[in-house]
Design a protein around this motif. Structure first.
Motif, PDB file in Angstrom:
ATOM      1  N   THR A   1     -14.162  -8.005  24.342  1.00 35.18           N
ATOM      2  CA  THR A   1     -15.497  -7.586  23.901  1.00 35.18           C
ATOM      3  C   THR A   1     -15.582  -7.707  22.388  1.00 35.18           C
ATOM      4  O   THR A   1     -14.809  -7.085  21.658  1.00 35.18           O
ATOM      5  CB  THR A   1     -15.775  -6.130  24.321  1.00 35.18           C
ATOM      6  OG1 THR A   1     -15.575  -6.005  25.736  1.00 35.18           O
ATOM      7  CG2 THR A   1     -17.193  -5.723  23.974  1.00 35.18           C
TER       8      THR A   1
ATOM      9  N   ASN B   1     -22.410   3.359  25.384  1.00 37.54           N
ATOM     10  CA  ASN B   1     -22.918   3.566  26.740  1.00 37.54           C
ATOM     11  C   ASN B   1     -23.696   4.867  26.874  1.00 37.54           C
ATOM     12  O   ASN B   1     -23.535   5.791  26.066  1.00 37.54           O
ATOM     13  CB  ASN B   1     -21.755   3.583  27.738  1.00 37.54           C
ATOM     14  CG  ASN B   1     -21.203   2.199  28.010  1.00 37.54           C
ATOM     15  OD1 ASN B   1     -21.882   1.193  27.810  1.00 37.54           O
ATOM     16  ND2 ASN B   1     -19.954   2.127  28.465  1.00 37.54           N
TER      17      ASN B   1
ATOM     18  N   SER C   1     -16.561   0.893  29.597  1.00 41.62           N
ATOM     19  CA  SER C   1     -16.973   0.109  30.768  1.00 41.62           C
ATOM     20  C   SER C   1     -18.156  -0.765  30.381  1.00 41.62           C
ATOM     21  O   SER C   1     -18.920  -0.440  29.465  1.00 41.62           O
ATOM     22  CB  SER C   1     -17.369   1.034  31.944  1.00 41.62           C
ATOM     23  OG  SER C   1     -18.506   1.800  31.620  1.00 41.62           O
ATOM     24  N   ARG C   2     -18.268  -1.892  31.035  1.00 39.98           N
ATOM     25  CA  ARG C   2     -19.398  -2.817  30.852  1.00 39.98           C
ATOM     26  C   ARG C   2     -19.601  -3.186  29.379  1.00 39.98           C
ATOM     27  O   ARG C   2     -20.728  -3.320  28.906  1.00 39.98           O
ATOM     28  CB  ARG C   2     -20.687  -2.211  31.421  1.00 39.98           C
ATOM     29  CG  ARG C   2     -20.575  -1.731  32.849  1.00 39.98           C
ATOM     30  CD  ARG C   2     -21.914  -1.197  33.394  1.00 39.98           C
ATOM     31  NE  ARG C   2     -22.553  -0.267  32.481  1.00 39.98           N
ATOM     32  CZ  ARG C   2     -22.262   1.025  32.387  1.00 39.98           C
ATOM     33  NH1 ARG C   2     -21.301   1.536  33.158  1.00 39.98           N
ATOM     34  NH2 ARG C   2     -22.910   1.803  31.544  1.00 39.98           N
ATOM     35  N   GLY C   3     -18.509  -3.345  28.648  1.00 34.06           N
ATOM     36  CA  GLY C   3     -18.602  -3.746  27.253  1.00 34.06           C
ATOM     37  C   GLY C   3     -19.084  -2.662  26.315  1.00 34.06           C
ATOM     38  O   GLY C   3     -19.422  -2.935  25.153  1.00 34.06           O
TER      39      GLY C   3
ATOM     40  N   ARG D   1     -10.786   3.373  37.858  1.00 40.38           N
ATOM     41  CA  ARG D   1     -11.702   2.430  37.229  1.00 40.38           C
ATOM     42  C   ARG D   1     -12.628   1.796  38.267  1.00 40.38           C
ATOM     43  O   ARG D   1     -13.002   0.623  38.166  1.00 40.38           O
ATOM     44  CB  ARG D   1     -10.965   1.376  36.398  1.00 40.38           C
ATOM     45  CG  ARG D   1     -10.282   1.994  35.171  1.00 40.38           C
ATOM     46  CD  ARG D   1      -9.918   0.966  34.128  1.00 40.38           C
ATOM     47  NE  ARG D   1     -11.052   0.218  33.619  1.00 40.38           N
ATOM     48  CZ  ARG D   1     -11.915   0.687  32.699  1.00 40.38           C
ATOM     49  NH1 ARG D   1     -11.754   1.910  32.201  1.00 40.38           N
ATOM     50  NH2 ARG D   1     -12.922  -0.077  32.276  1.00 40.38           N
TER      51      ARG D   1
ATOM     52  N   GLU E   1      -9.556  -6.325  28.847  1.00 43.09           N
ATOM     53  CA  GLU E   1     -11.013  -6.331  29.011  1.00 43.09           C
ATOM     54  C   GLU E   1     -11.690  -5.867  27.725  1.00 43.09           C
ATOM     55  O   GLU E   1     -12.694  -6.444  27.295  1.00 43.09           O
ATOM     56  CB  GLU E   1     -11.401  -5.413  30.174  1.00 43.09           C
ATOM     57  CG  GLU E   1     -12.894  -5.337  30.426  1.00 43.09           C
ATOM     58  CD  GLU E   1     -13.250  -4.338  31.518  1.00 43.09           C
ATOM     59  OE1 GLU E   1     -14.459  -4.061  31.670  1.00 43.09           O
ATOM     60  OE2 GLU E   1     -12.332  -3.825  32.198  1.00 43.09           O
ATOM     61  N   TYR E   2     -11.120  -4.858  27.114  1.00 42.44           N
ATOM     62  CA  TYR E   2     -11.687  -4.326  25.875  1.00 42.44           C
ATOM     63  C   TYR E   2     -11.603  -5.352  24.741  1.00 42.44           C
ATOM     64  O   TYR E   2     -12.562  -5.554  23.992  1.00 42.44           O
ATOM     65  CB  TYR E   2     -10.949  -3.043  25.486  1.00 42.44           C
ATOM     66  CG  TYR E   2     -11.406  -2.425  24.192  1.00 42.44           C
ATOM     67  CD1 TYR E   2     -12.545  -1.648  24.135  1.00 42.44           C
ATOM     68  CD2 TYR E   2     -10.696  -2.636  23.012  1.00 42.44           C
ATOM     69  CE1 TYR E   2     -12.977  -1.080  22.951  1.00 42.44           C
ATOM     70  CE2 TYR E   2     -11.118  -2.075  21.821  1.00 42.44           C
ATOM     71  CZ  TYR E   2     -12.255  -1.300  21.802  1.00 42.44           C
ATOM     72  OH  TYR E   2     -12.675  -0.749  20.620  1.00 42.44           O
TER      73      TYR E   2
ATOM     74  N   LEU F   1     -13.678   5.024  33.099  1.00 42.80           N
ATOM     75  CA  LEU F   1     -14.974   4.376  32.900  1.00 42.80           C
ATOM     76  C   LEU F   1     -15.839   5.165  31.926  1.00 42.80           C
ATOM     77  O   LEU F   1     -16.751   4.610  31.306  1.00 42.80           O
ATOM     78  CB  LEU F   1     -15.693   4.243  34.247  1.00 42.80           C
ATOM     79  CG  LEU F   1     -15.009   3.367  35.300  1.00 42.80           C
ATOM     80  CD1 LEU F   1     -15.757   3.443  36.622  1.00 42.80           C
ATOM     81  CD2 LEU F   1     -14.908   1.918  34.831  1.00 42.80           C
TER      82      LEU F   1
ATOM     83  N   TYR G   1     -19.499   8.732  38.207  1.00 36.55           N
ATOM     84  CA  TYR G   1     -18.209   9.017  37.560  1.00 36.55           C
ATOM     85  C   TYR G   1     -17.633  10.352  38.019  1.00 36.55           C
ATOM     86  O   TYR G   1     -16.735  10.897  37.378  1.00 36.55           O
ATOM     87  CB  TYR G   1     -18.377   9.016  36.044  1.00 36.55           C
ATOM     88  CG  TYR G   1     -19.016   7.749  35.513  1.00 36.55           C
ATOM     89  CD1 TYR G   1     -18.357   6.525  35.611  1.00 36.55           C
ATOM     90  CD2 TYR G   1     -20.287   7.775  34.940  1.00 36.55           C
ATOM     91  CE1 TYR G   1     -18.942   5.360  35.152  1.00 36.55           C
ATOM     92  CE2 TYR G   1     -20.884   6.608  34.472  1.00 36.55           C
ATOM     93  CZ  TYR G   1     -20.207   5.402  34.581  1.00 36.55           C
ATOM     94  OH  TYR G   1     -20.801   4.241  34.126  1.00 36.55           O
TER      95      TYR G   1
END
Length: 385
Positions: free
Chosen positions: A294, A300, A252-254, A74, A290-291, A248, A96
């Motif tokens: 959100t 993405n 990732s990043r929401g 990650r 983390e997920y 990722l 990635y």
């Protein structure tokens, strides 16, 4: 027939004892029935024959071909440096690139490509001998997954070098890779997308089947280093799901992977709610935290770069370059050696994170033994004893 990867018989049939315990169990009924087009109705599962297909040969190819990279750290891979004294980057640049297993397509010679072509024809010819839809349902699933992934590998190998497989145009009609009707099964011309979206997804309710299909690029689920069989399909799909969901590439990043949006009509019609339920099965606790934080998900950007070890670059001569203390004269050797070193560094990070042990990789609560190194062995049958 003698193949060039190794000595082995072609795909064969044998009697099997039905194993109901192997059946994929759907987490719940679909909210709506998926209607199968009449064109694909003959592939709707109707199990009535206790037969199995032997994939030992495809298994040997994958054992020799696939470069294993382990689960995700990650962490985004750093941007590679250009060659000394130039601005030229000759290796994989995807952030990635250290996620998902890789295939060293540049190492495949003409005889290797011929082998893939011959084995694909063998699998297609089986459908003229037996009715695929009449096989036990697990056998049908692994037939479609193996045929799909073999065809992806073959098409990329035929057209290599290529930096993004999705840009490949196949045949005189210049049809995109996923839509080219290059597979012939029981009189029907099929595309890779047909296998996924018109045969498997409408007829298998468990969404983990999506993790069986390798698309040739980094953004897709990973290619396994062994063939799928009726006996191992549940385990391998869970293993691939665990790797992908916690990478990722998946979240990732929401945002979540485009793959989930692509299959939403089959498995995630209530997108946010269904996906949360699905991720709960596979996400590591820290990733799910983390997920879960959100509230609304975006999709993405997909990673279309090829899932190889050097980024699909053409080979060319380089000068005054050393790696691991040895001079390197061609760009592909440099790129592959550099990538291997990066994976060694990733392994050390995974050890510190507790994701792997020496000689073991932790998948969920289970451990899988890693072989002696993970460098692919490209010997031909003539080189084998």
């Amino acid at each position: 027939m003698r193949y060039s990867f190794l000595h082995s018989s072609i795909a064969a049939l044998s009697l099997m004892i039905p194993a109901q315990s192997l059946a994929l169990q759907a987490p719940g009924e679909r909210s709506a029935r998926i209607v199968v087009s009449p064109e694909f109705a003959k592939f709707v599962p109707a199990p009535k024959k206790d037969l199995k297909i032997d994939y030992n040969y495809w298994n040997e190819i994958l054992n020799n071909l696939v470069f294993l990279t382990g689960v995700s750290t990650r962490q985004v891979a750093p941007k590679p440096e250009p060659l000394t004294g130039s601005r030229f980057v000759v290796e994989h640049t995807s952030p990635y690139r250290l996620e998902g297993n890789k295939i060293p397509f540049s190492k495949l010679r003409a005889e290797h490509v011929l082998t893939l072509q011959e084995y694909k024809r063998d699998l297609e010819d089986l459908a003229n001998t037996i009715e695929i839809a009449a096989l036990p349902k697990q056998e049908q699933l692994v037939y479609w997954i193996n045929l799909h992934n073999l065809t992806v590998t073959m098409l990329i190998a035929e057209n290599y070098p290529v930096m993004q497989p999705s840009n490949l145009l196949i045949g005189e009609g210049k049809v995109p890779l996923q839509d080219a009707k290059v597979i012939s099964v029981n009189g029907s011309k099929l595309s890779l997308r047909d296998i996924r979206e018109n045969i498997v997804y409408p007829n298998w309710e468990d969404p983990k089947v999506i993790y069986g299909f390798f698309l040739g690029d980094i953004g897709s689920p990973s290619m396994q280093g062994q063939s799928f069989t009726a006996e191992n399909v549940d385990r391998l799909l869970d293993q691939n799901a665990n790797e992908f969901v916690n990478s990722l590439r998946a979240f990732s990043r929401g945002g979540v992977s485009k793959i989930y949006k692509d299959v939403a009509r089959f498995y995630f019609t209530n997108f946010d709610g269904d996906l949360r339920q699905h991720f709960q099965q596979y996400m590591w606790d820290e990733v799910y935290e983390e997920y879960a934080a959100t509230k609304t998900f975006k999709v993405n950007s997909y990673e279309y770069d090829i899932a190889d070890m050097e980024g699909g670059h053409a080979d060319h001569v380089i000068g005054n370059v050393t790696i691991n203390g040895k001079p390197v004269k061609d760009s592909r050797t440099f790129a592959i050696t550099s990538y291997t070193n990066q994976i060694k560094g990733k392994t050390e990070i995974l050890l510190k994170q507790g994701r792997i042990k020496r000689g073991k990789v932790i998948v969920g609560d289970e451990e899988d033994t890693l072989g002696e190194g993970n460098k692919p062995n490209m010997k031909t049958s003539e080189q084998r004893p």
